[in-house]
Each structure stands twice: as C-alpha cells, then as structure tokens.
Write a protein that holds these residues in place. Structure first.
Motif, short mmCIF file in Angstrom:
data_model
loop_
_atom_site.label_atom_id
_atom_site.label_comp_id
_atom_site.label_asym_id
_atom_site.label_seq_id
_atom_site.Cartn_x
_atom_site.Cartn_y
_atom_site.Cartn_z
N ALA A 18 0.83 -1.21 0.00
CA ALA A 18 0.00 0.00 0.00
C ALA A 18 0.87 1.26 0.00
O ALA A 18 0.56 2.24 -0.69
CB ALA A 18 -0.93 0.00 1.21
N ALA A 19 1.96 1.23 0.75
CA ALA A 19 2.86 2.38 0.80
C ALA A 19 3.53 2.61 -0.55
O ALA A 19 3.69 3.76 -0.99
CB ALA A 19 3.91 2.17 1.89
N ALA A 44 13.69 7.00 2.28
CA ALA A 44 12.71 6.80 3.36
C ALA A 44 13.28 6.07 4.57
O ALA A 44 13.04 6.48 5.71
CB ALA A 44 11.49 6.06 2.81
N PRO A 45 14.06 4.97 4.42
CA PRO A 45 14.59 4.29 5.61
C PRO A 45 15.51 5.17 6.45
O PRO A 45 15.59 4.99 7.67
CB PRO A 45 15.36 3.10 5.02
N ASP A 52 9.27 -0.12 10.01
CA ASP A 52 9.49 -1.38 9.29
C ASP A 52 8.99 -1.29 7.86
O ASP A 52 9.53 -1.95 6.96
CB ASP A 52 8.77 -2.53 10.02
N ILE A 53 7.95 -0.48 7.63
CA ILE A 53 7.42 -0.32 6.28
C ILE A 53 8.43 0.39 5.39
O ILE A 53 8.71 -0.04 4.27
CB ILE A 53 6.09 0.47 6.32
N ALA A 54 9.01 1.49 5.89
CA ALA A 54 10.00 2.24 5.11
C ALA A 54 11.21 1.38 4.77
O ALA A 54 11.77 1.47 3.68
CB ALA A 54 10.42 3.49 5.87
N LYS A 55 11.63 0.53 5.71
CA LYS A 55 12.80 -0.32 5.48
C LYS A 55 12.56 -1.34 4.38
O LYS A 55 13.49 -1.75 3.68
CB LYS A 55 13.17 -1.05 6.77
N ARG A 56 11.30 -1.76 4.20
CA ARG A 56 10.98 -2.82 3.24
C ARG A 56 10.49 -2.28 1.89
O ARG A 56 10.29 -3.05 0.96
CB ARG A 56 9.93 -3.76 3.84
#
Length: 255
Positions: A18-19, A44-45, A52-56
């Motif tokens: 979704a992100a 973003a990370p 955790d979303i930004a990292k992935r």
C-alpha cells in the motif's frame, strides 16, 4: 493453529504494498519523474529509521512504471466507466426512462520523439461528483488523418462499452483537421451522432487572439518584457510590492 496464530509481520507485506502504490500515486499526481520517486523511496529508511514499512519499501523506476500502467491506470478507467454506465435517474419513478451520463470527448496529438501520441479524455457531470475529467485511453498512432482519429475514438469508446449516442461534444484544437467544414473529425462524429456540439479549445483561441493583437501594436513586446523584468529584479523593495500583488489576486509567487 496457524489460522489463529498469525506471525507478527503477517499484515506488514500488505502495508508495504500500500505504501509503494501510494508513493507512485503521489509521483503521478504531482507529475514528478520516476527517478525522483525512486530516490525518495531509497531515502525513506534514513528519514524513518524506526519504520518497518519504510525499510521494506522497494519501488524503482521499472516497478513504478508497472504500477502506473497495470494498477493505477486500469483502476482509474474502471472507476470512470462505472459512473458513465450507471443510470443517473435510477431512483426516479419507474415510468421515467433511465439514462447514463452524457459526456464530451477530447483528443489531441503530441510528439514524443518519433512517436505520435494521442490521449483520449472524457468530461462529464453527475449530481454526486460534479464536473469530472478523466483520461480514458492513451495510444500511439502514426496516422494523423481525420479518418484515423475518428476511427480510434469510435473504437476506444466501443471497447469500453460507451455508446456514441451519449457523446455531447467534441473538444480539440481549432485545426481544420478537427473542425473543418468537410471531412473533419467533428463532421465524421456528427454522422454517428447528429447532436454533438463543437467544444473548441478556448486556450488556442486566446493564444491566437494575443498573437495577432501583438502584431498590431506599435511597440516591441519583447523590449517591454525585458524592461519589466529589469524594473523588478534590480530592487528588493519592488519585488516585495510585486509579491503583495500576487497575494492579493491569489496567484502563486514565482520562485
């Protein structure tokens, strides 16, 4: 047991997807490049190290293009067609014949390298949504004749299940190819639907008016523009006065 005991990150993949889609939508909405979007995703990370979303998130240019062409564009067209195929007066008395919204079509040609591109957009109104303008298709065609443009418009509308009898107007630039008295796109569409109206490009008319009016002036327009720029650029006080005028007329101050 696995059906009841979900892993900690069970829903994380959906949130990451979704992100990524939202990030690409932001890129399209503000007409920025895929390269800029890719850079933002990689950044973003660092900005959100505890997310955790930004990292992935991983959304390079190739993936972003695929999301636009295979996800966002089809979804946009699908939403548009749902509205155009839903009767406006389905809630009225049964004796009243229901009809779908009327819509105008617009088309124009632009060059992208050696490729001739044609966007096909529709404009319509509903009580709930008001005036809407949507891109229905975007195709390339080396044939720029009136017959080819007319054939593409008719074909694209029929492929999407839209009736030619619901077209209210045709909009394009004012070239004779589009609005000529004989053998133009407009005349060919009139053969399909005699009620279609002309919706000439107002911007083109204003441009031509300014162009011909400028030719009749006894002053050098380019010289006036240069002097105006010089007048404001050399004084911080004058620039502040100009900014106040922009604010008053609600126009964005140029950088």
């Amino acid at each position: 047991m696995d059906a009841f005991l979900r892993p900690k990150n069970y829903f994380l993949a959906d949130k990451v997807t979704a992100a990524e889609v939202t990030s690409v939508y932001h890129t399209v909405q503000h007409a920025t490049s895929y390269r800029a979007g890719d850079c933002g995703t990689k950044l973003a990370p660092t900005i959100y190290p505890d997310s955790d979303i930004a990292k992935r998130m991983a959304c390079g240019r190739t993936m972003a293009e695929a999301i636009v062409t295979d996800v966002l564009a089809p979804a946009s067209v699908e939403d548009c067609l749902k509205v155009l195929k839903r009767p406006l007066n389905e809630q009225r008395e049964a004796t009243t014949k229901a009809h779908t919204p009327f819509f105008s079509v617009a088309s124009d040609a632009s060059n992208h390298g050696t490729t001739k591109l044609f966007p096909l957009s529709v404009r319509y109104w509903t009580p709930d949504l008001g005036v809407q303008m949507k891109v229905l298709d975007f195709y390339d065609d080396s044939d720029e004749t009136s017959a080819a443009i007319h054939n593409q418009i008719v074909t694209k509308l029929e492929e999407n299940g839209l009736g030619l009898d619901m077209i209210s107007a045709y909009s394009a630039d004012n070239a004779s190819l589009n609005y000529g008295r004989y053998n133009s796109v407009f005349q060919k569409l009139k053969e399909n639907n005699g009620c279609i109206l002309k919706a000439n490009c107002v911007a083109h008319i204003v441009h031509n008016s300014a162009k011909h009016a400028g030719d009749r002036l006894n002053i050098d327009i380019e010289n006036v523009v240069n002097k105006t720029f010089s007048h404001f650029s050399s004084s911080a006080k004058r620039i502040e006065e100009l900014k106040s005028i922009h604010t008053f007329v609600e126009i964005e101050v140029p950088a």
